[in-house]
Motif scaffolding. Structure first.
Motif, PDB file in Angstrom:
ATOM      1  N   ARG A 193       0.845  -1.201   0.000  1.00 43.04           N
ATOM      2  CA  ARG A 193       0.000   0.000   0.000  1.00 43.04           C
ATOM      3  C   ARG A 193       0.879   1.250   0.000  1.00 43.04           C
ATOM      4  O   ARG A 193       1.822   1.361   0.784  1.00 43.04           O
ATOM      5  N   GLY A 194       0.570   2.179  -0.904  1.00 47.95           N
ATOM      6  CA  GLY A 194       1.337   3.411  -1.014  1.00 47.95           C
ATOM      7  C   GLY A 194       2.502   3.338  -1.981  1.00 47.95           C
ATOM      8  O   GLY A 194       3.089   4.365  -2.319  1.00 47.95           O
ATOM      9  N   GLN A 195       2.829   2.130  -2.436  1.00 46.38           N
ATOM     10  CA  GLN A 195       3.939   1.971  -3.365  1.00 46.38           C
ATOM     11  C   GLN A 195       3.496   2.401  -4.767  1.00 46.38           C
ATOM     12  O   GLN A 195       2.355   2.191  -5.171  1.00 46.38           O
ATOM     13  N   GLN A 196       4.409   2.991  -5.520  1.00 44.71           N
ATOM     14  CA  GLN A 196       4.086   3.496  -6.851  1.00 44.71           C
ATOM     15  C   GLN A 196       4.526   2.523  -7.935  1.00 44.71           C
ATOM     16  O   GLN A 196       5.574   1.890  -7.837  1.00 44.71           O
ATOM     17  N   VAL A 197       3.704   2.431  -8.973  1.00 41.83           N
ATOM     18  CA  VAL A 197       4.043   1.608 -10.138  1.00 41.83           C
ATOM     19  C   VAL A 197       3.763   2.422 -11.389  1.00 41.83           C
ATOM     20  O   VAL A 197       2.692   3.012 -11.539  1.00 41.83           O
ATOM     21  N   THR A 198       4.745   2.496 -12.269  1.00 46.16           N
ATOM     22  CA  THR A 198       4.625   3.252 -13.511  1.00 46.16           C
ATOM     23  C   THR A 198       4.338   2.302 -14.659  1.00 46.16           C
ATOM     24  O   THR A 198       4.950   1.235 -14.770  1.00 46.16           O
ATOM     25  N   PHE A 199       3.405   2.691 -15.527  1.00 40.86           N
ATOM     26  CA  PHE A 199       3.059   1.913 -16.712  1.00 40.86           C
ATOM     27  C   PHE A 199       3.474   2.695 -17.959  1.00 40.86           C
ATOM     28  O   PHE A 199       3.136   3.874 -18.110  1.00 40.86           O
ATOM     29  N   LEU A 200       4.214   2.037 -18.848  1.00 38.67           N
ATOM     30  CA  LEU A 200       4.591   2.593 -20.139  1.00 38.67           C
ATOM     31  C   LEU A 200       3.945   1.720 -21.210  1.00 38.67           C
ATOM     32  O   LEU A 200       4.146   0.499 -21.214  1.00 38.67           O
ATOM     33  N   LEU A 201       3.192   2.320 -22.125  1.00 39.71           N
ATOM     34  CA  LEU A 201       2.277   1.562 -22.980  1.00 39.71           C
ATOM     35  C   LEU A 201       2.515   1.790 -24.461  1.00 39.71           C
ATOM     36  O   LEU A 201       2.918   2.881 -24.890  1.00 39.71           O
ATOM     37  N   GLY A 202       2.227   0.760 -25.256  1.00 35.37           N
ATOM     38  CA  GLY A 202       2.225   0.840 -26.706  1.00 35.37           C
ATOM     39  C   GLY A 202       1.035   0.059 -27.248  1.00 35.37           C
ATOM     40  O   GLY A 202       0.376  -0.677 -26.521  1.00 35.37           O
TER      41      GLY A 202
END
Length: 402
Positions: free
Chosen positions: A92-101
């Motif tokens: 909880r509170g952790q960040q996750v970045t999504f890079l999309l194509g």
């Protein structure tokens, strides 16, 4: 706005040009032939997904970033049912970045498609809230401990719990392929992204996401995203003088603010707006050209009525939404027409109860919300405007500022 319900999506090579045109005619679509653009788009689609995943993986290998806890490439195809477990555990509170194509195609023949950020969604441990970046990069903060799940939806959720509203057989016919990579960070995502950027980028995705995070976009006070349409903070913002600024290119956002008032109180909606750029260069009453900027009212019976400034449609024209899934519930009214007053502040006022009675005539006894809408995914053009002094005044002269 269930885009998948158009009936135009179909796996490549499985539908003839004649079939597309017949489907388009049945839905009332006017689709311009765009074969050269189609060939360019298809070539880009074939090369971009591999570049996103393999390119970012190469950068990760070079960077050996201490901020990166884990990463996970993924792919979402048309036949996949939501949701997909990435096998990535977040606290909880952790960040996750999504890079999309990738893309979701409505008609390859006519170059009608949506970018991956519009239809990509994520959540943690199968629980709400659902995250939608709208842009092709985004960073989600885990709302609880658990596995990260991803899915695609073109406004097809039946509830905030991510239950699919579109029938599974229709959902699985979509012509879509989204590839991406999820980056799980130890601390601030901005620090982690900078550590990767020092070793390169892929299509500007890392740079774009860093800029987005540093902008720190926030929705105007009191407003929230409509279910299925995230990223409103990237399109709507609060101006220094209190006005609401709207700026979009090729994306969709609907934000809402609760306001419950009985129709019997004779509510009147008043606002000022300054439209600098309309997102449509043709009439907006066809599904393939249904790009517009609007302020609207939602009623307790689920119906909504939105007020549009159109360059081409005449003032006073009223029409039901041309998107089939929204046609039963949404009505549009042209309240200003032409280009003469673009770029200047204009005042508007509408008698909500009278408009509802004349053009919807449903069972609602009250309004429930005020909406702001920015819709520009079809022609993928730029739209920009500002709203100010939004208020609803009832027959007893009580003023409700929005």
């Amino acid at each position: 706005m269930c885009f998948a319900c158009w009936g135009l999506s179909s796996p490549a090579g499985k539908i003839s040009r004649r079939d597309v045109m017949l489907r388009a005619s049945a839905l009332g679509l006017v689709l311009p032939l765009a074969a050269p653009a189609l060939r360019t788009a298809q070539a880009a689609e074939q090369s971009a997904p591999a570049d996103v995943v393999s390119g970012i993986k190469d950068i990760i290998a070079k960077a050996s970033s201490p901020e990166l806890v884990a990463f996970k490439p993924f792919e979402i195809n048309g036949t996949d049912l939501p949701w997909t477990d990435l096998g990535l555990d977040a606290a909880r509170g952790q960040q996750v970045t999504f890079l999309l194509g990738g893309r979701m195609w409505l008609s390859r023949e006519h170059d009608l498609w949506f970018g991956p950020g519009l239809v990509f969604h994520a959540r943690t441990r199968g629980l709400r809230p659902i995250y939608n970046p709208m842009l092709d990069t985004g960073t989600m903060t885990a709302s609880q401990d658990g596995r990260i799940e991803v899915a695609r939806s073109a406004a097809e959720w039946a509830s905030e719990d991510g239950v699919l509203g579109t029938p599974e057989d229709i959902y699985k016919k979509a012509d879509v392929k989204i590839t991406g990579i999820a980056l799980l960070w130890r601390g601030d995502a901005r620090v982690g992204i900078k550590s990767l950027l020092a070793h390169g980028d892929v299509g500007g995705l890392l740079k774009s996401e860093l800029a987005r995070l540093e902008r720190g976009g926030k929705l105007p006070a009191g407003w929230s995203n409509l279910l299925g349409f995230g990223g409103g903070q990237e399109i709507f913002s609060q101006g220094a003088d209190g006005e609401i600024i709207c700026d979009t290119t090729g994306h969709v956002s609907i934000i809402e603010r609760p306001l419950s008032l009985p129709l019997a109180s004779r509510p009147r909606l008043a606002w000022r707006w300054k439209i600098d750029q309309l997102p449509s260069v043709v009439p907006e009453d066809q599904a393939a050209t249904h790009d517009y900027l609007s302020i609207g009212v939602k009623f307790e019976d689920g119906q909504d009525l939105t007020y549009i400034w159109s360059e081409h449609l005449p003032e006073g024209k009223v029409f039901r939404c041309p998107l089939p899934a929204w046609n039963p519930i949404e009505t549009h009214m042209i309240v200003r027409s032409g280009k003469a007053d673009l770029g200047t502040w204009q005042a508007q006022e509408r008698d909500i109860a009278a408009d509802y009675a004349a053009h919807i005539g449903g069972s609602a006894k009250a309004i429930s919300k005020i909406w702001l809408l920015a819709v520009a995914p079809f022609q993928r053009r730029h739209g920009a405007c500002r709203y100010a002094d939004i208020k609803v005044t009832t027959g007893d002269n009580a003023v409700h500022k929005v």
